[in-house]
Write a protein that holds these residues in place. Structure first.
Motif, short mmCIF file in Angstrom:
data_model
loop_
_atom_site.label_atom_id
_atom_site.label_comp_id
_atom_site.label_asym_id
_atom_site.label_seq_id
_atom_site.Cartn_x
_atom_site.Cartn_y
_atom_site.Cartn_z
N GLU A 23 0.85 -1.20 0.00
CA GLU A 23 0.00 0.00 0.00
C GLU A 23 0.88 1.24 0.00
O GLU A 23 1.99 1.23 0.53
CB GLU A 23 -0.87 0.00 1.27
CG GLU A 23 -1.76 1.19 1.42
CD GLU A 23 -2.50 1.21 2.76
OE1 GLU A 23 -3.18 2.21 3.01
OE2 GLU A 23 -2.37 0.26 3.54
N ILE A 24 0.38 2.29 -0.60
CA ILE A 24 1.05 3.59 -0.54
C ILE A 24 0.07 4.57 0.09
O ILE A 24 -1.01 4.82 -0.46
CB ILE A 24 1.51 4.06 -1.93
CG1 ILE A 24 2.56 3.08 -2.46
CG2 ILE A 24 2.06 5.48 -1.85
CD1 ILE A 24 3.04 3.36 -3.84
N THR B 195 2.08 9.73 -4.74
CA THR B 195 1.78 8.41 -5.29
C THR B 195 2.16 8.35 -6.77
O THR B 195 2.75 7.35 -7.22
CB THR B 195 0.27 8.08 -5.12
OG1 THR B 195 -0.03 8.11 -3.72
CG2 THR B 195 -0.07 6.72 -5.68
N LEU B 196 1.88 9.40 -7.51
CA LEU B 196 2.25 9.45 -8.92
C LEU B 196 3.77 9.47 -9.09
O LEU B 196 4.32 8.77 -9.94
CB LEU B 196 1.64 10.69 -9.59
CG LEU B 196 1.96 10.89 -11.07
CD1 LEU B 196 1.46 9.71 -11.90
CD2 LEU B 196 1.35 12.18 -11.58
N GLN B 197 4.44 10.23 -8.25
CA GLN B 197 5.90 10.30 -8.30
C GLN B 197 6.52 8.92 -8.04
O GLN B 197 7.44 8.49 -8.75
CB GLN B 197 6.38 11.30 -7.25
CG GLN B 197 7.82 11.70 -7.39
CD GLN B 197 8.17 12.82 -6.40
OE1 GLN B 197 7.50 13.00 -5.38
NE2 GLN B 197 9.21 13.55 -6.71
N PRO C 233 1.72 -0.53 -5.61
CA PRO C 233 1.29 -1.78 -4.97
C PRO C 233 1.51 -2.98 -5.89
O PRO C 233 1.23 -2.93 -7.08
CB PRO C 233 -0.21 -1.54 -4.71
CG PRO C 233 -0.29 -0.06 -4.52
CD PRO C 233 0.69 0.51 -5.53
N GLY C 234 2.09 -4.04 -5.30
CA GLY C 234 2.40 -5.26 -6.05
C GLY C 234 3.84 -5.32 -6.54
O GLY C 234 4.34 -6.39 -6.87
N GLY D 114 13.72 9.41 -0.36
CA GLY D 114 13.87 10.05 0.94
C GLY D 114 13.10 9.30 2.01
O GLY D 114 12.14 8.59 1.72
N ARG D 115 13.54 9.46 3.24
CA ARG D 115 12.89 8.76 4.36
C ARG D 115 11.42 9.12 4.50
O ARG D 115 10.60 8.26 4.80
CB ARG D 115 13.61 9.09 5.66
CG ARG D 115 15.00 8.55 5.68
CD ARG D 115 15.14 7.49 6.73
NE ARG D 115 16.45 6.87 6.53
CZ ARG D 115 16.69 5.61 6.73
NH1 ARG D 115 15.73 4.82 7.14
NH2 ARG D 115 17.87 5.11 6.53
N GLY D 116 11.08 10.38 4.29
CA GLY D 116 9.69 10.79 4.43
C GLY D 116 8.79 10.08 3.43
O GLY D 116 7.70 9.61 3.77
N MET D 117 9.27 9.97 2.20
CA MET D 117 8.51 9.27 1.16
C MET D 117 8.47 7.77 1.46
O MET D 117 7.43 7.13 1.32
CB MET D 117 9.16 9.52 -0.21
CG MET D 117 8.35 9.04 -1.37
SD MET D 117 6.97 10.11 -1.79
CE MET D 117 7.79 11.33 -2.77
N ALA D 118 9.60 7.21 1.89
CA ALA D 118 9.67 5.77 2.18
C ALA D 118 8.74 5.40 3.33
O ALA D 118 8.23 4.28 3.39
CB ALA D 118 11.10 5.37 2.49
N HIS D 119 8.49 6.34 4.24
CA HIS D 119 7.61 6.07 5.38
C HIS D 119 6.16 5.91 4.94
O HIS D 119 5.33 5.39 5.70
CB HIS D 119 7.75 7.19 6.41
CG HIS D 119 7.03 6.92 7.69
ND1 HIS D 119 7.44 5.95 8.58
CD2 HIS D 119 5.91 7.47 8.22
CE1 HIS D 119 6.59 5.91 9.60
NE2 HIS D 119 5.67 6.83 9.42
#
Length: 78
Positions: free
Chosen positions: A19-20, A27-29, A37-38, A65-70
């Protein structure tokens, strides 16, 4: 057990995106990088002290980046 996020995964582990939890722009980036997902990702490097995470996805290595990865929820693959 709660689902881990990409920023909690150690280098060398393979994961599948489940999930994102991000806004439309983020999400688009991520989708443009192949992270959706998947998708199966291999964490190549998790930089210390809040640095970026290098992941391999579809044959390409990208830094996130960590923020995006979170915002990327994953399950580990054996």
């Amino acid at each position: 057990m709660s689902t881990p996020t990409l920023d909690k995964i150690q280098a060398g582990q393979s994961v599948q995106v489940t999930e994102i939890a991000a806004g439309q722009g983020a999400t688009l980036q991520l989708a443009q990088l192949g992270i959706r997902p998947g998708a199966t990702l291999l964490v190549r490097r998790s930089a210390p002290l809040g640095g970026p995470i290098l992941v391999e996805c579809s044959g390409s290595t990208v830094a996130i980046g960590r923020g995006m990865a979170h915002k990327v929820f994953v399950r580990t693959l054996e």
